[in-house]
Motif scaffolding. Structure first.
Motif, PDB file in Angstrom:
ATOM      1  N   ALA A  14      46.654  46.713  51.357  1.00 21.80           N
ATOM      2  CA  ALA A  14      45.874  45.795  51.698  1.00 21.80           C
ATOM      3  C   ALA A  14      44.546  45.231  52.109  1.00 21.80           C
ATOM      4  CB  ALA A  14      46.675  45.722  53.492  1.00 21.80           C
ATOM      5  N   GLN A  47      42.381  46.713  49.656  1.00 22.48           N
ATOM      6  CA  GLN A  47      41.801  47.015  48.709  1.00 22.48           C
ATOM      7  C   GLN A  47      42.731  46.132  47.231  1.00 22.48           C
ATOM      8  OE1 GLN A  47      40.776  51.595  48.522  1.00 22.48           O
ATOM      9  NE2 GLN A  47      40.761  50.495  45.683  1.00 22.48           N
ATOM     10  N   ARG A  48      43.070  45.126  48.085  1.00 27.10           N
ATOM     11  CA  ARG A  48      43.749  43.682  47.475  1.00 27.10           C
ATOM     12  C   ARG A  48      45.255  44.450  46.838  1.00 27.10           C
ATOM     13  NH1 ARG A  48      39.054  42.569  47.057  1.00 27.10           N
ATOM     14  NH2 ARG A  48      39.165  41.959  44.890  1.00 27.10           N
ATOM     15  N   ARG A  93      48.640  45.159  45.200  1.00 26.12           N
ATOM     16  CA  ARG A  93      50.390  45.092  44.907  1.00 26.12           C
ATOM     17  C   ARG A  93      50.808  45.811  45.815  1.00 26.12           C
ATOM     18  NH1 ARG A  93      49.841  41.212  41.931  1.00 26.12           N
ATOM     19  NH2 ARG A  93      51.101  40.959  41.075  1.00 26.12           N
ATOM     20  N   GLY A 113      41.319  45.381  43.501  1.00 25.29           N
ATOM     21  CA  GLY A 113      42.715  45.073  43.277  1.00 25.29           C
ATOM     22  C   GLY A 113      42.996  45.789  42.082  1.00 25.29           C
TER      23      GLY A 113
END
Length: 176
Positions: free
Chosen positions: A29, A31-32, A34, A71
């Motif tokens: 979360a 470091q973005r 998914r 991310g």
């Protein structure tokens, strides 16, 4: 460096994946990144050391997260390869990738491309997978990402027995 002794028991690879993923939720979360995971419910239990494999999988996941400082996406898939009698687990990221000249050095003790890396993580992960009579293949393209594929053996005989017992159990239950 040597991992602790391996203690093999029947277990589900999906539970090992889920456990490793739970340990990195906050970092993903931040470091973005998914984190998607998918595995077939048909994967049978295999002989494994849950803690050791979790540590190896965690290493692959953390390396993937580190490769995506701005991310990205990490997809973890697991499925059965019936022809090879193997459970296949893939860790595919959209990170910076690994230079081709470094691919054959990744499991070498103390080799690291990270500024603050010690170079033992992948070496130990390789040992753990080897102790499970498995193997690792890494494919990577700079600027596109990396795919770490772990192949672990499963016993067709044990799977036949499980299916047979399950059928016998279902038939016994149906007679009532």
């Amino acid at each position: 460096a040597k991992p602790r002794e391996v203690s093999l028991k029947m277990g589900h690879i999906g539970e090992v994946i889920e456990s490793a993923c739970n340990l990195v939720k906050v970092r993903c979360a931040k470091q973005r990144v998914r984190l998607n995971r998918k595995w077939s419910r048909r994967i049978p239990q295999i002989l494994l050391d849950e803690k050791q494999l979790e540590q190896a999988f965690l290493n692959f996941i953390l390396n993937a997260i580190d490769a995506m400082p701005n991310g990205g996406r990490l997809m973890i898939n697991a499925h059965l390869d019936f022809k090879a009698n193997e459970v296949v687990v893939s860790f595919l990221d959209t990170g910076c990738g690994i230079a081709s000249e470094n691919l054959n050095k990744l499991f070498t003790p103390f080799f690291s491309t990270k500024e603050d890396g010690v170079g033992l993580g992948l070496c130990l992960a390789h040992q753990v997978v080897s102790y499970h009579k498995g193997r690792i293949n890494i494919e990577s393209k700079v600027g596109q990402g990396t795919d770490v594929v772990v192949r672990l053996p499963f016993s067709r005989e044990r799977e036949r027995e499980r299916v047979k017992k399950n059928k016998n159990f279902q038939m016994a239950g149906a007679k009532k």
